[in-house]
Design a protein around this motif. Sequence first.
Motif, PDB file in Angstrom:
ATOM      1  N   ASN A   1       0.874  -1.166   0.000  1.00 61.41           N
ATOM      2  CA  ASN A   1       0.000   0.000   0.000  1.00 61.41           C
ATOM      3  C   ASN A   1       0.917   1.222   0.000  1.00 61.41           C
ATOM      4  OD1 ASN A   1      -1.592   2.202   0.707  1.00 61.41           O
ATOM      5  ND2 ASN A   1      -2.946   0.992   1.997  1.00 61.41           N
ATOM      6  N   PRO A   2       0.983   1.967  -1.118  1.00 61.68           N
ATOM      7  CA  PRO A   2       1.918   3.099  -1.210  1.00 61.68           C
ATOM      8  C   PRO A   2       1.727   4.145  -0.118  1.00 61.68           C
ATOM      9  CG  PRO A   2       0.909   2.648  -3.346  1.00 61.68           C
ATOM     10  CD  PRO A   2       0.209   1.789  -2.337  1.00 61.68           C
ATOM     11  N   SER A   3       0.531   4.272   0.425  1.00 65.32           N
ATOM     12  CA  SER A   3       0.292   5.281   1.457  1.00 65.32           C
ATOM     13  C   SER A   3       0.951   4.921   2.790  1.00 65.32           C
ATOM     14  CB  SER A   3      -1.214   5.493   1.654  1.00 65.32           C
ATOM     15  OG  SER A   3      -1.786   4.392   2.329  1.00 65.32           O
ATOM     16  N   LEU A   4       1.485   3.712   2.903  1.00 66.65           N
ATOM     17  CA  LEU A   4       2.126   3.297   4.152  1.00 66.65           C
ATOM     18  C   LEU A   4       3.648   3.336   4.074  1.00 66.65           C
ATOM     19  CD1 LEU A   4      -0.130   0.261   5.105  1.00 66.65           C
ATOM     20  CD2 LEU A   4      -0.011   2.469   6.278  1.00 66.65           C
ATOM     21  N   SER A   5       4.209   3.890   3.015  1.00 67.87           N
ATOM     22  CA  SER A   5       5.668   3.873   2.866  1.00 67.87           C
ATOM     23  C   SER A   5       6.304   4.989   3.705  1.00 67.87           C
ATOM     24  CB  SER A   5       6.051   4.010   1.397  1.00 67.87           C
ATOM     25  OG  SER A   5       5.484   5.183   0.854  1.00 67.87           O
ATOM     26  N   GLN A   6       6.440   4.717   5.014  1.00 67.97           N
ATOM     27  CA  GLN A   6       7.087   5.659   5.922  1.00 67.97           C
ATOM     28  C   GLN A   6       8.254   4.975   6.610  1.00 67.97           C
ATOM     29  OE1 GLN A   6       4.288   6.953   8.889  1.00 67.97           O
ATOM     30  NE2 GLN A   6       2.554   6.458   7.644  1.00 67.97           N
ATOM     31  N   GLY A   7       9.015   5.731   7.355  1.00 65.30           N
ATOM     32  CA  GLY A   7      10.246   5.258   7.968  1.00 65.30           C
ATOM     33  C   GLY A   7      10.153   3.990   8.789  1.00 65.30           C
ATOM     34  N   ASN A   8       9.177   3.867   9.660  1.00 67.42           N
ATOM     35  CA  ASN A   8       9.082   2.709  10.552  1.00 67.42           C
ATOM     36  C   ASN A   8       8.143   1.626  10.036  1.00 67.42           C
ATOM     37  OD1 ASN A   8      10.922   3.663  12.408  1.00 67.42           O
ATOM     38  ND2 ASN A   8       9.374   4.766  13.569  1.00 67.42           N
ATOM     39  N   TYR A   9       7.768   1.711   8.768  1.00 64.77           N
ATOM     40  CA  TYR A   9       6.899   0.698   8.163  1.00 64.77           C
ATOM     41  C   TYR A   9       7.721  -0.159   7.210  1.00 64.77           C
ATOM     42  CZ  TYR A   9       3.232  -1.635   5.576  1.00 64.77           C
ATOM     43  OH  TYR A   9       2.440  -2.595   4.995  1.00 64.77           O
ATOM     44  N   HIS A  10       7.574  -1.466   7.331  1.00 68.96           N
ATOM     45  CA  HIS A  10       8.294  -2.413   6.489  1.00 68.96           C
ATOM     46  C   HIS A  10       7.289  -3.389   5.882  1.00 68.96           C
ATOM     47  CE1 HIS A  10      11.904  -0.902   8.427  1.00 68.96           C
ATOM     48  NE2 HIS A  10      11.233  -0.990   9.551  1.00 68.96           N
ATOM     49  N   PHE A  11       7.252  -3.434   4.551  1.00 70.40           N
ATOM     50  CA  PHE A  11       6.316  -4.307   3.853  1.00 70.40           C
ATOM     51  C   PHE A  11       6.970  -5.646   3.536  1.00 70.40           C
ATOM     52  CE2 PHE A  11       4.669  -6.033  -0.161  1.00 70.40           C
ATOM     53  CZ  PHE A  11       3.365  -6.278   0.228  1.00 70.40           C
ATOM     54  N   HIS A  12       6.200  -6.733   3.708  1.00 74.03           N
ATOM     55  CA  HIS A  12       6.643  -8.075   3.356  1.00 74.03           C
ATOM     56  C   HIS A  12       5.596  -8.707   2.449  1.00 74.03           C
ATOM     57  CE1 HIS A  12       9.679  -7.959   6.571  1.00 74.03           C
ATOM     58  NE2 HIS A  12       8.740  -7.343   7.263  1.00 74.03           N
ATOM     59  N   LYS A  13       5.973  -8.949   1.195  1.00 71.45           N
ATOM     60  CA  LYS A  13       5.072  -9.665   0.289  1.00 71.45           C
ATOM     61  C   LYS A  13       5.050 -11.122   0.725  1.00 71.45           C
ATOM     62  CE  LYS A  13       4.096 -10.737  -4.477  1.00 71.45           C
ATOM     63  NZ  LYS A  13       4.359 -10.467  -5.858  1.00 71.45           N
ATOM     64  N   CYS A  14       3.849 -11.668   0.876  1.00 73.74           N
ATOM     65  CA  CYS A  14       3.741 -13.009   1.443  1.00 73.74           C
ATOM     66  C   CYS A  14       2.442 -13.669   1.006  1.00 73.74           C
ATOM     67  CB  CYS A  14       3.778 -12.886   2.970  1.00 73.74           C
ATOM     68  SG  CYS A  14       3.632 -14.431   3.870  1.00 73.74           S
ATOM     69  N   ASP A  15       2.541 -14.936   0.619  1.00 75.02           N
ATOM     70  CA  ASP A  15       1.359 -15.771   0.414  1.00 75.02           C
ATOM     71  C   ASP A  15       1.037 -16.344   1.794  1.00 75.02           C
ATOM     72  OD1 ASP A  15      -0.510 -17.753  -0.002  1.00 75.02           O
ATOM     73  OD2 ASP A  15       0.666 -18.819  -1.520  1.00 75.02           O
ATOM     74  N   ILE A  16       0.026 -15.807   2.438  1.00 78.73           N
ATOM     75  CA  ILE A  16      -0.238 -16.177   3.833  1.00 78.73           C
ATOM     76  C   ILE A  16      -0.772 -17.598   4.002  1.00 78.73           C
ATOM     77  CG2 ILE A  16      -0.522 -13.784   4.557  1.00 78.73           C
ATOM     78  CD1 ILE A  16      -3.545 -14.348   4.703  1.00 78.73           C
ATOM     79  N   SER A  17      -1.045 -18.263   2.899  1.00 82.02           N
ATOM     80  CA  SER A  17      -1.437 -19.674   3.000  1.00 82.02           C
ATOM     81  C   SER A  17      -0.222 -20.594   2.892  1.00 82.02           C
ATOM     82  CB  SER A  17      -2.480 -20.025   1.934  1.00 82.02           C
ATOM     83  OG  SER A  17      -1.901 -19.940   0.644  1.00 82.02           O
ATOM     84  N   SER A  18       0.958 -20.003   2.726  1.00 84.37           N
ATOM     85  CA  SER A  18       2.189 -20.772   2.578  1.00 84.37           C
ATOM     86  C   SER A  18       3.037 -20.673   3.852  1.00 84.37           C
ATOM     87  CB  SER A  18       2.995 -20.240   1.391  1.00 84.37           C
ATOM     88  OG  SER A  18       4.327 -20.709   1.441  1.00 84.37           O
ATOM     89  N   GLU A  19       3.215 -21.797   4.534  1.00 81.25           N
ATOM     90  CA  GLU A  19       4.029 -21.769   5.747  1.00 81.25           C
ATOM     91  C   GLU A  19       5.474 -21.394   5.426  1.00 81.25           C
ATOM     92  OE1 GLU A  19       4.557 -23.989   9.985  1.00 81.25           O
ATOM     93  OE2 GLU A  19       3.979 -25.247   8.298  1.00 81.25           O
ATOM     94  N   ALA A  20       5.970 -21.776   4.257  1.00 81.93           N
ATOM     95  CA  ALA A  20       7.337 -21.405   3.864  1.00 81.93           C
ATOM     96  C   ALA A  20       7.473 -19.881   3.765  1.00 81.93           C
ATOM     97  CB  ALA A  20       7.709 -22.066   2.547  1.00 81.93           C
TER      98      ALA A  20
END
Length: 120
Positions: A36-55
């Motif tokens: 979400n581009p509106s969350l790109s601030q200093g203390n925010y870290h994005f992780h792309k993840c398939d949440i159905s994948s335990e790996a």
Amino acid sequence: MKTALITGASGLIGSEICREFLLNGYTVHGVDKKPNPSLSQGNYHFHKCDISSEADIKNVAKKLKSLDVLINCAARTDLTFIPFEKMTLKNWNDGIATNLTATFLFSKNFMKQLRKSKGS
């Protein structure tokens, strides 16, 4: 500084939860399929993840040394608009994987960090 991890971070509710934690001085790790581009601030870290994948979840867990708060906010809300008689088994299984299994997997894989910090 305390750390929070929020699943579904790019969604309507998840992004607002992220903003609230950021305003309260947390380092926030957001997990979702797309940023979400509106969350790109200093203390925010994005992780792309398939949440159905335990790996995928384990890969995110390796990146976080500590965790104080875990919020499982990811959900498949589109299923509510499919008439029951038209819902497929794939729709059902995808919904269960996102709405239930992912919560179990995140809780299981982050329990060690949460216990260590006495978090929730």
